[in-house]
Design an enzyme around this catalytic site. Structure first.
Site, PDB file in Angstrom:
ATOM      1  N   ALA A 117      -0.888  -9.245 -11.891  1.00 18.14           N
ATOM      2  CA  ALA A 117      -0.302  -9.506 -10.650  1.00 18.14           C
ATOM      3  C   ALA A 117      -1.390  -8.555  -9.781  1.00 18.14           C
ATOM      4  CB  ALA A 117       0.973  -9.400 -10.630  1.00 18.14           C
ATOM      5  N   GLY A 160      -0.837  -6.841  -5.330  1.00 19.16           N
ATOM      6  CA  GLY A 160       0.199  -6.496  -4.416  1.00 19.16           C
ATOM      7  C   GLY A 160      -0.684  -5.889  -3.305  1.00 19.16           C
ATOM      8  N   MET A 167      -0.579  -2.686  -2.404  1.00 18.70           N
ATOM      9  CA  MET A 167      -0.877  -1.401  -2.631  1.00 18.70           C
ATOM     10  C   MET A 167      -1.475  -1.211  -3.787  1.00 18.70           C
ATOM     11  SD  MET A 167       1.780   1.604  -2.134  1.00 18.70           S
ATOM     12  CE  MET A 167       1.244   3.389  -2.554  1.00 18.70           C
ATOM     13  N   ALA A 168      -1.157  -2.080  -4.939  1.00 19.50           N
ATOM     14  CA  ALA A 168      -1.789  -1.924  -6.314  1.00 19.50           C
ATOM     15  C   ALA A 168      -1.909  -3.194  -6.963  1.00 19.50           C
ATOM     16  CB  ALA A 168      -0.782  -0.810  -7.064  1.00 19.50           C
ATOM     17  N   VAL A 190      -1.283  -5.087 -11.061  1.00 19.14           N
ATOM     18  CA  VAL A 190      -0.548  -4.572 -12.347  1.00 19.14           C
ATOM     19  C   VAL A 190      -1.269  -5.291 -13.428  1.00 19.14           C
ATOM     20  CG1 VAL A 190       1.628  -4.939 -13.546  1.00 19.14           C
ATOM     21  CG2 VAL A 190       1.433  -4.348 -11.187  1.00 19.14           C
ATOM     22  N   LYS A 212       0.678  -0.052 -13.381  1.00 11.33           N
ATOM     23  CA  LYS A 212       0.165  -0.419 -12.103  1.00 11.33           C
ATOM     24  C   LYS A 212      -0.769   0.636 -11.674  1.00 11.33           C
ATOM     25  CE  LYS A 212       3.822  -1.272  -9.491  1.00 11.33           C
ATOM     26  NZ  LYS A 212       5.037  -0.970  -8.495  1.00 11.33           N
ATOM     27  N   ASP A 217      14.355  -2.077  -0.429  1.00 12.30           N
ATOM     28  CA  ASP A 217      13.736  -3.239  -0.272  1.00 12.30           C
ATOM     29  C   ASP A 217      13.903  -4.192  -1.240  1.00 12.30           C
ATOM     30  OD1 ASP A 217      11.557  -4.513   0.458  1.00 12.30           O
ATOM     31  OD2 ASP A 217      10.037  -3.943  -0.967  1.00 12.30           O
TER      32      ASP A 217
END
Length: 664
Positions: free
Chosen positions: A25, A27, A29-30, A32, A47, A141
Site C-alpha cells: 500500500a 500513503g 508519508m510512506a 507499506v 513501512k 486519528d
C-alpha cells in the site's frame, strides 16, 4: 512513491534483516510492503518513508514518534510495532502483518451493519483506545482506514503516528496542518486545535454511525465546510437514515458525538462500558435486524453551512500530508464477525485533503457566544473578500503559519526574543543540566524548523545548571530520622554499619560519608555508622592468680583494677588473688574489678619451752596451733626435759608448723 520506485524495492534486504516480498500500500508519508524477517522467520509489514521526506528531520522524527508511541502499547487490539531504524537512507518501521481488510472496506461492501455486528467491531476499537488512554496517550486519528478487521474477526487499531501524550490541551497542529482526517475531527480539534481522550470518543462515535448507516456522519463540499459542520452542525440519528436502528444506539451515538467535550463519554473506558450495557438491554431481534438506508440521506441535509455551495472560496493549499498508509494489511478476507458474503479484496483507501490549520485563530474561551459566532464572521468575510482575504488570513494574517527558530544553546533572553519575533508565544521551564551552564536553552518544543500556526506556544527548556544538593548533618541524629532528612534533598540512605560507642547512645549516627555540607548529585547515597551503644565486656576470672598477672588480664580486657585490703589465707599463698568482685558476667569499658590479695597464713611466735617437761612443752605448743615432734636421743630413761627446740623461741611461723623438741 511511484509504482516503479515501489516495485524497485521488492527483493531488497533492509537492515540486513527484512527481505521485501511485495508492495502492499501507499500513503502520503510512506509505503507499506510485505517483508520476511530473516532473523525470526516471520512475515511483517514494513513501512518505508518516502524518499523525499527521509531527508526532512521533522517528518523523520514524526515517523520515529509513531514507533515510540505504538511500542508503548501492548494490547491484542493494537497493531504491534516490532522494530524501527534506518538503512542507507531508507527510514523504516517493522510492524505486525495483519491479514484482513480495513473497516472502510467492510463499510463500503456490507454496511448498513446490524447492531450486533457494529457493536462487535466497535468494542475492540474502544478497548484499544482504552489501553492508549490508560497509557497516557490519545490516538487523534481514529477513522475506518486505521481499523483492520482480520480474517478471523479480530479487530486491530493501527497508525499511532499522530498519537501524543495526554495533557490538558494536547495540540493537534503540526507543520501547519490540522492533523487527523477532517471527516473524523472533533469540534475542539477544528476550533481550538486541542485534543484529549474525548476527541477519540467523538471519532469512535462517528465510526458507529457509519457502520450502522453506511454513510459518513459529517459531510460537506470542501474540507472547510466539513470542519464547520463539525462545530456548528448536529449529527442526525442513525435511525433517521436506516429505519429500525434501535433507539438505544441513537442515544449511544449522540452521547459520544456531542459538540461539547464535557457532554461526551470522558474516555474510551466509559464508552465501552456504556456499549456493553446497551447490548445487554437489546433483544436478539434488535441486535440482528438489518435495515436499509433511505434513498434520501438526512445526514446530507441536516447541517447547513453558511458558505454556499456555489461560493468561490479561496482554495486552501493542500499541504503535504503527514498521514501514514492506512494499515499493514493483506489477503483481504471476510471477518467472522460479519455474517454475509466473503469480503472481496479492495484497494487501500486514502482520505480526502487535510484541512488547512485554523487553530491559530483567536478564541475567547470565556465567552462561548463569541466563540460560536467567529466562524460565521469568518465565512461572511470569505464570501465578501474572496480569494484575497482568504490568502491573507492563511499567510500573513492570524491564520498563517511560522517556523520555530533554532535557539538551542543560546541564552534564554536571546532565545525568547527570537521566538517572539517569529510570532510565537514563549513558555519557559527550567531543568537541571550536567553539561550546560545556567540560563542556556537545552531544547525547544516543538523542535527547530517545526511549522506552527502564529501565536502557538513554544516551550523553551532552560538549564538550571548542575543539580547539586548539600549533604545535611546526620551525626547525632537517630537512625529513624535519617530518611526524612535526606528525602527532600533527593538523597538516599546508603550503606549502614554499626559500631560500639562509649559516648554515643544506641541507634544514633556516629559518622557519615559524604561529610556534612558537601555538594553532591541527585540520588547520591549517604553512608552512616550507627552506634550499638556501650560494648559489653566479659569479666575475666583471675582468682588464685598472682596479683600482677591478674591485673594485666583485667586491664587488657578494657576494665580497670581496684585492689581491696589484703587478707591472710591459709589456703592461698601470699601475693595471689584470694577473691574478685564481680567474679563473672559483663561490664562496660572502664568499669572496675576489685581484687583481694592473700597475705598468706597468720604467723605465731614460737614460745620458749626449753627446760619444760616434755608433756608440758607439747601442750604449750599444741594449744597455739603448732604440731610437735619429740625426739629422745638417749632414750626415755632420764627425767624427760626439753633441752632444745627448732624453730628457736620467738621465731614467727604459721600455725600448724611442726616444732621439733630434743628431750633428755
Amino acid at each position: 512513491m511511484t509504482s516503479s520506485v515501489a516495485d524497485a524495492l521488492v527483493g531488497r534486504v533492509i537492515d540486513g534483516r527484512y527481505r521485501i516480498l511485495s508492495h502492499l500500500a501507499d500513503g502520503g508519508m510512506a509505503s507499506v510492503y510485505v517483508a520476511l524477517d530473516g532473523r525470526l522467520d516471520r512475515e511483517v509489514a514494513l513501512k518505508i518513508m518516502r524518499p523525499g521526506l527521509a531527508t526532512d528531520d521533522v517528518f523523520v522524527e514524526r515517523f520515529r514518534a509513531e514507533a515510540r508511541s505504538a511500542a508503548r502499547l501492548s494490547h491484542p487490539n493494537v497493531v504491534a510495532v516490532f522494530d524501527q531504524g534506518e538503512d542507507d537512507g531508507e527510514v523504516f518501521l517493522a510492524m505486525e502483518l495483519v491479514e484482513g481488510k480495513t473497516l472502510r472496506d467492510v463499510i463500503h461492501e456490507e454496511a448498513p451493519l446490524t447492531a450486533r455486528e457494529a457493536l462487535a467491531i466497535l468494542e475492540p476499537i474502544l478497548l484499544a483506545l482504552r489501553a492508549a488512554h490508560v497509557a497516557g496517550m490519545i490516538h487523534r486519528d481514529v477513522k475506518p482506514e486505521n481499523v483492520i478487521v482480520r480474517r478471523d474477526g479480530e479487530v486491530k487499531v493501527a497508525d499511532f503516528g499522530l498519537a501524543r501524550a495526554i495533557t490538558n490541551q494536547a495540540a493537534t497542529s503540526q507543520t501547519g496542518v490540522l492533523l487527523g482526517t477532517v471527516s473524523y475531527l472533533s469540534p475542539e480539534q477544528v476550533e481550538r486545535g486541542v485534543a484529549d481522550t474525548r476527541s477519540d470518543v467523538y471519532a469512535a462515535g462517528l465510526l458507529l454511525f457509519e457502520m450502522l448507516t453506511g454513510r459518513k456522519a459529517v459531510t460537506g463540499g470542501t474540507p472547510i465546510q466539513i470542519a464547520y459542520n463539525h462545530v456548528h452542525g448536529s449529527i442526525v440519528t442513525p435511525s433517521s437514515v436506516v429505519p429500525g436502528v434501535p433507539s438505544a444506539l441513537d442515544e449511544l451515538v449522540a452521547h459520544a458525538t456531542a459538540v461539547e467535550p464535557e457532554d461526551r463519554f470522558e474516555s474510551a473506558a466509559a464508552f465501552v462500558a456504556a456499549l456493553r450495557a446497551v447490548r445487554r438491554g437489546l433483544s436478539s431481534d434488535e441486535l440482528d435486524r438489518r435495515g436499509s438506508a433511505l434513498a434520501t440521506d438526512p445526514a446530507a441535509t441536516s447541517v447547513l453551512s453558511p458558505v454556499s455551495s456555489t461560493t468561490q472560496l479561496p482554495a486552501p493549499a493542500r499541504p503535504q500530508r503527514a498521514d501514514l498508509p492506512s494499515s499493514p494489511e493483506r489477503h483481504r478476507t471476510r471477518p467472522n464477525e460479519v455474517g454475509r458474503a466473503a469480503l472481496a479484496g479492495m484497494p487501500v483507501h486514502d482520505e480526502g485533503p487535510a484541512l488547512e490549520h485554523t487553530a491559530a485563530m483567536p478564541i475567547d474561551r470565556r465567552d462561548r457566544r463569541r466563540r460560536r459566532r467567529w466562524p460565521l464572521w469568518l465565512a461572511a468575510l470569505l464570501v465578501v473578500g474572496g480569494v484575497g482575504f482568504g490568502g491573507w488570513w492563511f499567510t500573513a494574517g492570524p491564520g498563517g503559519s511560522t517556523v520555530v527558530p533554532a535557539v538551542v544553546g543560546e541564552p534564554v533572553a536571546q532565545a525568547e526574543g527570537a521566538i517572539e519575533r517569529a510570532a510565537l508565544t514563549v513558555e519557559t521551564v527550567e531543568e537541571f543540566s550536567e553539561g550546560k551552564a545556567r540560563g542556556v536553552v537545552l531544547r525547544v518544543e516543538p523542535g527547530a524548523g517545526s511549522e506552527l500556526g502564529k501565536e502557538s506556544t513554544v516551550r523553551l527548556v532552560v538549564s538550571k545548571g548542575k543539580e547539586r544538593y548539600a549533604v545535611p548533618k546526620l551525626v547525632g541524629a537517630r537512625l529513624g530520622d535519617v530518611g526524612a532528612t535526606l528525602s527532600p534533598l533527593t538523597l538516599r540512605l546508603g550503606e549502614r554499619s554499626d559500631e560500639w560507642s562509649e559516648t554515643v547512645a544506641k541507634g544514633v549516627v556516629i559518622s557519615q560519608d559524604p561529610a556534612p555540607g558537601e555538594s553532591v548529585k541527585r540520588s547520591t547515597p549517604v553512608s552512616v555508622v550507627v552506634s550499638k551503644g556501650r560494648e559489653p565486656i566479659e569479666v575475666p576470672t583471675v582468682t588464685g592468680a598472682p596479683f600482677d598477672a591478674a591485673s594485666a588480664a583485667i586491664t587488657k580486657a578494657g576494665l580497670t583494677v581496684q585492689r581491696g585490703e589484703d587478707v591472710n589465707s591459709d589456703a592461698v599463698p601470699a601475693g595471689q588473688v584470694v577473691s574478685q568482685s564481680p567474679d563473672k558476667g559483663t561490664l562496660h569499658r572502664g568499669d572496675a574489678v576489685t581484687l583481694v590479695v592473700s597475705k598468706g597464713p597468720v604467723l605465731v611466735p614460737v614460745p620458749n619451752v626449753v627446760d619444760q617437761q616434755d608433756t608440758a612443752a607439747e601442750k604449750t605448743l599444741t594449744d597455739l596451733g603448732f604440731k610437735v615432734d619429740r625426739q629422745y636421743p638417749f632414750g626415755e630413761l632420764f627425767e624427760k626435759k626439753v633441752r632444745a627446740q627448732d624453730p628457736a623461741a620467738g621465731t614467727p611461723v604459721p600455725k600448724g608448723t611442726t616444732i621439733h623438741l630434743t628431750i633428755v
